[in-house]
Design a protein around this motif. Structure first.
Motif, PDB file in Angstrom:
ATOM      1  N   THR A  64      49.769  39.897  31.724  1.00 56.46           N
ATOM      2  CA  THR A  64      48.321  40.022  31.538  1.00 56.46           C
ATOM      3  C   THR A  64      47.684  41.157  32.318  1.00 56.46           C
ATOM      4  N   GLY A  65      48.422  41.792  33.224  1.00 54.18           N
ATOM      5  CA  GLY A  65      47.863  42.897  33.995  1.00 54.18           C
ATOM      6  C   GLY A  65      46.799  42.438  34.955  1.00 54.18           C
TER       7      GLY A  65
ATOM      8  N   LYS B  65      42.445  33.804  30.492  1.00 55.55           N
ATOM      9  CA  LYS B  65      43.168  34.360  31.644  1.00 55.55           C
ATOM     10  C   LYS B  65      44.113  33.300  32.197  1.00 55.55           C
ATOM     11  N   PRO B  66      45.182  33.730  32.886  1.00 58.39           N
ATOM     12  CA  PRO B  66      46.162  32.767  33.397  1.00 58.39           C
ATOM     13  C   PRO B  66      45.577  31.728  34.347  1.00 58.39           C
TER      14      PRO B  66
ATOM     15  N   ALA C 267      43.243  35.790  37.405  1.00 56.44           N
ATOM     16  CA  ALA C 267      43.993  34.544  37.269  1.00 56.44           C
ATOM     17  C   ALA C 267      43.408  33.504  38.211  1.00 56.44           C
ATOM     18  N   LEU C 268      43.729  32.247  37.930  1.00 57.70           N
ATOM     19  CA  LEU C 268      43.307  31.118  38.766  1.00 57.70           C
ATOM     20  C   LEU C 268      44.556  30.348  39.175  1.00 57.70           C
TER      21      LEU C 268
ATOM     22  N   MET D 149      47.500  45.487  40.135  1.00 58.87           N
ATOM     23  CA  MET D 149      47.864  44.109  40.411  1.00 58.87           C
ATOM     24  C   MET D 149      46.671  43.184  40.187  1.00 58.87           C
ATOM     25  N   SER D 150      46.933  41.924  40.152  1.00 59.63           N
ATOM     26  CA  SER D 150      45.909  40.945  39.809  1.00 59.63           C
ATOM     27  C   SER D 150      45.125  40.445  41.015  1.00 59.63           C
ATOM     28  N   ARG D 151      43.896  40.067  40.731  1.00 58.89           N
ATOM     29  CA  ARG D 151      43.033  39.417  41.719  1.00 58.89           C
ATOM     30  C   ARG D 151      43.002  37.936  41.334  1.00 58.89           C
ATOM     31  N   ILE D 152      43.553  37.090  42.217  1.00 53.25           N
ATOM     32  CA  ILE D 152      43.748  35.679  41.901  1.00 53.25           C
ATOM     33  C   ILE D 152      42.778  34.812  42.699  1.00 53.25           C
TER      34      ILE D 152
END
Length: 184
Positions: free
Chosen positions: A171-172, A97-98, A67-68, A1-4
């Motif tokens: 984007t993973g 990145k998103p 992501a941001l 999962m993503s780190r946002i």
């Protein structure tokens, strides 16, 4: 999962933070609150929702995140008066990145000078500013242009969440997990 990375300060629009944040967490993503000073607590403008700032914008790197997320309200306008958050946003957009932006969040993107040639939406009062920054303003509930996902207002939150989660799936997020582990 993503780190946002959640770029936020006082006077954010509560629901533009709380609803997406809840959906992101429920989907298994990790949120790291980035603001002006680590350890401070910032509050929403209507509900006074408290958010503890984990990291200062001057102490983070795009490499540590997948992501941001930039909630709206007055928070983006307050943040764009400081160099570190503006540079963080500039580097994030350039990274590919998103970047998940709602309501007044384009104000930070405008100040970071990263909207030239892009398609984006936002709160009606920033539409002309978006156009002046060289972007095409599209009056739709959600606009996806490359790594940018944007929405206009609280009514658009369901569409914003859906498009944001789809972008995060595309984007993973394994790269940031490795970088984060190395930073600890």
């Amino acid at each position: 999962m993503s780190r946002i990375a959640v770029l936020i300060t006082d006077m954010f629009e509560d629901v533009e933070y709380t609803q997406p944040a809840e959906a992101f967490r429920k989907a298994g993503h990790e949120l790291v609150h980035v603001g002006l000073s680590a350890g401070e607590t910032v509050h929403g403008k209507k509900e006074q929702t408290p958010v503890a700032i984990d990291r200062s914008a001057s102490d983070v790197s795009v490499d540590g995140f997948d992501a941001l997320f930039i909630p709206g309200g007055y928070s983006p306008d307050k943040l764009r008066a400081h160099d570190a958050p503006v540079e963080f946003v500039r580097q994030f957009v350039k990274s590919g990145k998103p970047v998940l932006a709602i309501c007044h969040a384009p104000q930070l993107l405008i100040t970071a000078q990263v909207l030239e040639g892009r398609k984006i939406t936002g709160w009606k009062s920033v539409a002309q500013d978006i156009k002046n920054a060289g972007a095409e303003y599209i009056n739709r509930e959600v606009v996806v242009d490359g790594n940018l996902v944007s929405s206009r207002k609280p009514d658009d939150i369901p569409a914003f969440i859906e498009a944001s989660l789809e972008k995060l799936r595309e984007t993973g997020g394994e790269k940031a997990k490795v970088a984060a582990a190395e930073q600890r």
